[in-house]
Motif scaffolding. Structure first.
Motif, short mmCIF file in Angstrom:
data_model
loop_
_atom_site.label_atom_id
_atom_site.label_comp_id
_atom_site.label_asym_id
_atom_site.label_seq_id
_atom_site.Cartn_x
_atom_site.Cartn_y
_atom_site.Cartn_z
N VAL A 125 26.05 64.92 107.63
CA VAL A 125 26.25 65.14 109.15
C VAL A 125 26.03 64.10 109.97
O VAL A 125 24.77 63.35 109.79
N SER A 126 27.02 63.74 110.93
CA SER A 126 26.96 62.37 111.65
C SER A 126 26.89 63.00 113.31
O SER A 126 27.66 63.92 113.44
N LEU A 127 26.42 62.20 114.29
CA LEU A 127 26.23 62.79 115.45
C LEU A 127 26.72 61.20 116.30
O LEU A 127 26.01 60.40 116.09
N ALA A 128 27.87 61.62 117.06
CA ALA A 128 28.23 60.26 118.04
C ALA A 128 27.69 60.65 119.36
O ALA A 128 28.03 61.71 119.94
N LEU A 129 26.85 59.90 120.05
CA LEU A 129 26.36 60.02 121.28
C LEU A 129 26.71 59.11 122.29
O LEU A 129 27.18 57.88 121.93
#
Length: 154
Positions: A125-129
């Motif tokens: 899982v990746s999260l772009a903030l």
């Protein structure tokens, strides 16, 4: 003897394929679009710490209030506040997949009005903030960005 070997090889192949099918099906389902809206306040003096809250919403109609904690260290100093930050998750099967600690690394410099853009990872899982706020921040840091269900203890 040769027939036993071929039969065993055939059975092993079928088992391997059948074990792979759930993984392929799960990978195909890992495209749930989930987004994060958050606010975060932090400070840094070699040790970096930030806390905040937000809401995760997914395209399937599910939503979850979350707490956010970022901890780490490095060569950094500053104080900041981000309102109306946004995030987008990738490789998500269900809303619960967004919970946990993401690896974080950051290089930043900002004064008065500052912003951030980062990509964090936790397994697949990746999260772009992305976010904008106010504060003073300079340095390089590393650590973890933890998302937990709101209302749960640490």
């Amino acid at each position: 003897m040769k027939h036993r070997y071929l039969a065993g090889l055939g059975i092993a192949s079928v088992l391997a394929l059948s074990m792979g099918l759930p993984s392929a099906a799960q990978a195909a389902e890992a495209n749930l679009d989930c987004k994060l809206r958050f606010s975060l306040t932090g400070w840094a003096a070699i040790y970096k710490r930030a806390e905040g809250h937000g809401v995760v919403t997914c395209e399937n109609g599910k939503s979850m209030r979350v707490n956010i904690r970022a901890k780490g260290g490095g060569l950094t100093v500053g104080k900041s506040h981000i309102d109306n930050g946004t995030g987008r998750f990738t490789d998500v099967h269900s809303i619960e997949d967004v919970l946990g600690t993401y690896a974080q690394g950051e290089a930043s410099i900002g004064a008065v009005k500052s912003g951030t853009a980062q990509v964090l990872t936790k397994g697949t899982v990746s999260l772009a903030l992305a976010g904008a706020g106010e504060g003073v921040d300079i340095g390089i840091s590393f650590g973890g960005f933890t998302i937990s269900r709101a209302g749960k203890s640490k």
